[in-house]
Design a protein around this motif. Structure first.
Motif, PDB file in Angstrom:
ATOM      1  N   ASP A  72       7.320   4.899 -11.187  1.00 31.74           N
ATOM      2  CA  ASP A  72       6.443   5.074 -10.151  1.00 31.74           C
ATOM      3  C   ASP A  72       6.947   4.593  -8.810  1.00 31.74           C
ATOM      4  OD1 ASP A  72       6.277   2.608 -10.767  1.00 31.74           O
ATOM      5  OD2 ASP A  72       4.094   2.545 -11.074  1.00 31.74           O
ATOM      6  N   VAL A  73       6.361   5.032  -7.875  1.00 29.10           N
ATOM      7  CA  VAL A  73       6.744   4.214  -6.659  1.00 29.10           C
ATOM      8  C   VAL A  73       5.600   3.454  -6.264  1.00 29.10           C
ATOM      9  CG1 VAL A  73       7.226   4.845  -4.118  1.00 29.10           C
ATOM     10  CG2 VAL A  73       8.076   6.186  -6.013  1.00 29.10           C
ATOM     11  N   VAL A  74       5.892   2.128  -5.614  1.00 28.67           N
ATOM     12  CA  VAL A  74       4.986   1.125  -5.256  1.00 28.67           C
ATOM     13  C   VAL A  74       5.371   0.773  -4.055  1.00 28.67           C
ATOM     14  CG1 VAL A  74       3.883  -0.993  -5.785  1.00 28.67           C
ATOM     15  CG2 VAL A  74       4.420   0.480  -7.822  1.00 28.67           C
ATOM     16  N   VAL A  75       4.284   0.841  -3.094  1.00 29.51           N
ATOM     17  CA  VAL A  75       4.408   0.414  -1.775  1.00 29.51           C
ATOM     18  C   VAL A  75       3.825  -1.286  -1.685  1.00 29.51           C
ATOM     19  CG1 VAL A  75       3.974   0.677   0.796  1.00 29.51           C
ATOM     20  CG2 VAL A  75       4.619   2.581  -0.962  1.00 29.51           C
ATOM     21  N   LEU A  76       4.773  -2.182  -1.211  1.00 26.68           N
ATOM     22  CA  LEU A  76       4.501  -3.343  -0.808  1.00 26.68           C
ATOM     23  C   LEU A  76       4.056  -3.939   0.528  1.00 26.68           C
ATOM     24  CD1 LEU A  76       6.895  -5.097  -3.451  1.00 26.68           C
ATOM     25  CD2 LEU A  76       4.664  -4.267  -4.013  1.00 26.68           C
ATOM     26  N   ASP A  77       2.956  -4.285   0.797  1.00 26.52           N
ATOM     27  CA  ASP A  77       2.734  -4.852   1.980  1.00 26.52           C
ATOM     28  C   ASP A  77       3.383  -5.993   2.652  1.00 26.52           C
ATOM     29  OD1 ASP A  77       1.383  -6.924   1.048  1.00 26.52           O
ATOM     30  OD2 ASP A  77      -0.524  -6.334   1.542  1.00 26.52           O
ATOM     31  N   GLU A  78       2.973  -6.755   3.643  1.00 31.64           N
ATOM     32  CA  GLU A  78       3.803  -7.546   4.564  1.00 31.64           C
ATOM     33  C   GLU A  78       3.645  -8.939   3.628  1.00 31.64           C
ATOM     34  OE1 GLU A  78       3.756  -4.494   7.347  1.00 31.64           O
ATOM     35  OE2 GLU A  78       2.034  -5.527   5.934  1.00 31.64           O
ATOM     36  N   ALA A  79       2.846  -9.021   2.633  1.00 27.39           N
ATOM     37  CA  ALA A  79       2.521 -10.337   1.912  1.00 27.39           C
ATOM     38  C   ALA A  79       3.021  -9.842   0.412  1.00 27.39           C
ATOM     39  CB  ALA A  79       0.881 -10.428   1.638  1.00 27.39           C
ATOM     40  N   GLY A  80       3.785  -8.963   0.061  1.00 25.72           N
ATOM     41  CA  GLY A  80       4.259  -8.549  -1.183  1.00 25.72           C
ATOM     42  C   GLY A  80       3.106  -8.315  -2.195  1.00 25.72           C
ATOM     43  N   GLN A  81       2.179  -7.570  -1.588  1.00 22.21           N
ATOM     44  CA  GLN A  81       0.861  -6.964  -2.585  1.00 22.21           C
ATOM     45  C   GLN A  81       1.185  -5.398  -2.333  1.00 22.21           C
ATOM     46  OE1 GLN A  81      -1.085  -9.060  -4.252  1.00 22.21           O
ATOM     47  NE2 GLN A  81       0.549 -10.526  -3.521  1.00 22.21           N
ATOM     48  N   SER A  82       0.920  -4.784  -3.397  1.00 22.35           N
ATOM     49  CA  SER A  82       0.905  -3.476  -3.680  1.00 22.35           C
ATOM     50  C   SER A  82      -0.226  -2.840  -2.877  1.00 22.35           C
ATOM     51  CB  SER A  82       1.096  -2.972  -5.255  1.00 22.35           C
ATOM     52  OG  SER A  82      -0.364  -3.224  -5.798  1.00 22.35           O
ATOM     53  N   ILE A  83       0.021  -1.740  -2.313  1.00 20.36           N
ATOM     54  CA  ILE A  83      -1.255  -1.060  -1.568  1.00 20.36           C
ATOM     55  C   ILE A  83      -1.419   0.346  -1.950  1.00 20.36           C
ATOM     56  CG2 ILE A  83      -1.147  -2.660   0.426  1.00 20.36           C
ATOM     57  CD1 ILE A  83       0.600  -0.551   1.778  1.00 20.36           C
ATOM     58  N   ASP A  84      -2.489   0.991  -1.889  1.00 17.50           N
ATOM     59  CA  ASP A  84      -2.517   2.354  -2.313  1.00 17.50           C
ATOM     60  C   ASP A  84      -2.164   3.186  -0.878  1.00 17.50           C
ATOM     61  OD1 ASP A  84      -3.966   1.943  -4.716  1.00 17.50           O
ATOM     62  OD2 ASP A  84      -5.900   1.455  -3.895  1.00 17.50           O
TER      63      ASP A  84
END
Length: 331
Positions: A310-322
């Motif tokens: 799967d492809v997971v996008v991480l925000d600037e805090a390293g948290q996954s986002i939808d």
């Protein structure tokens, strides 16, 4: 140029080819006076072929200068060759001109091809030209060479590989909006930069020739960063962790996109970037950076590949986002 008479009068088909395209022909094209081109690839090399079409009102605006339309047509194909690690050699061109296309537009189009042929060291080998009742459509087949067995495909990546991209992302998508009259307050120099990025892609052709020395998989970013990352992951049967903060954005793009939602929408799915998205084993990091510097190309490590498909996008805090599915599709 013309062979007498009114310089602006439309010549017949064969006189038009002689005027516009014969000066662009390489020896493989046999002066554009035969039924086919003849090309002998070098010993120890495979041929790499790519074909793309662009249509007026769909891939370029009717108001776009003709020389930029020609350059875009050629470069979107060279982008594919670069992502395979290939050296461009020649191309075949088909032109379906709308009935309203004047001769001076055609000539400027041919002039744009001539400029880029010189820039990228390739020549015209043949093609076809016709008139149509609808909008103008061009189709180009680019031919390149790569050392035998060394073409870089989408399917060679492995979990643990780093994920890289060349250049910057989002400029062309924003440039299209600016060219269509949006972002009216954009400063003139920023407007010119963005529209230029939309009209004239900057594929890293010289860097692409080096890909087979380090890349495990690659493709060009044309449909949108996330859509093309999905293509690479599906072909290689891997997943990805994408670090959003590492995606390279130009200063102009960041300046002009003040809305977070707007900015990342253009980055994820705007498309038309024509940069190379590639995977490389982690131990190749230094080589990637050195070769990019030698080619005067910006490269950014934007994540890694994983076993989870799967492809997971991480925000600037390293948290996954939808992130909603994004990317261009003709259908």
């Amino acid at each position: 140029m013309g062979r007498g008479g009114d310089a602006d009068a439309m010549p017949d088909e064969f006189s038009l080819i002689e005027r516009l395209f014969e000066p662009l022909a390489g020896p493989e094209g046999l002066g554009l006076k035969d039924d086919a081109a003849v090309f002998t690839p070098r010993v120890g090399y495979d041929l790499v072929l790519s074909k793309d079409a662009i249509a007026e009102g769909r891939h370029y605006l009717s108001s776009d200068p003709p020389d930029t339309v020609a350059k875009k047509l050629l470069r979107v194909n060279l982008s594919d060759l670069a992502a395979k690690g290939a050296t461009p050699r020649g191309y075949l061109l088909s032109c379906a001109w709308s009935a309203e296309t004047p001769l001076d537009w055609m000539q400027a189009f041919a002039d744009g091809l001539e400029e880029d042929q010189s820039k990228f060291d390739l020549s015209l080998w043949g093609g076809d030209t016709i008139r149509v009742s609808g909008p103008t459509v061009f189709s180009l087949t680019a031919i390149g060479e790569v050392p035998s067995g060394r073409a870089v495909t989408r399917s060679g990546a492995a979990p643990g590989d780093d994920l890289w991209v060349t250049g910057t992302i989002g400029d062309a998508a924003l440039g299209l909006l600016v060219a269509q009259g949006e972002y009216a307050g954009t400063e003139p120099e920023d407007r010119d930069y963005l529209i230029s990025r939309y009209r004239i892609p900057q594929p890293p052709v010289a860097f692409g020739k080096q890909l087979s020395g380090f890349a495990s998989a690659a493709l060009d970013v044309s449909d949108g960063l996330l859509a093309d990352l999905d293509h690479l992951c599906a072909a290689s049967q891997v997943g990805a962790r994408l670090d959003r903060s590492a995606i390279p954005l130009s200063p102009v793009f960041k300046k002009c996109t003040t809305s977070t939602e707007e900015r990342w929408g253009l980055v994820y799915g705007g498309g038309d970037d024509y940069q190379i998205l590639f995977a490389a084993p982690r131990e190749k990091q230094e080589r990637v950076v050195d070769l990019a510097r030698a080619a005067n190309v910006q490269v950014s490590c934007i994540g890694c590949l994983t076993e989870a498909q799967d492809v997971v996008v991480l925000d600037e805090a390293g948290q996954s986002i939808d992130v909603a599915p994004a990317g261009f599709s003709h259908f």
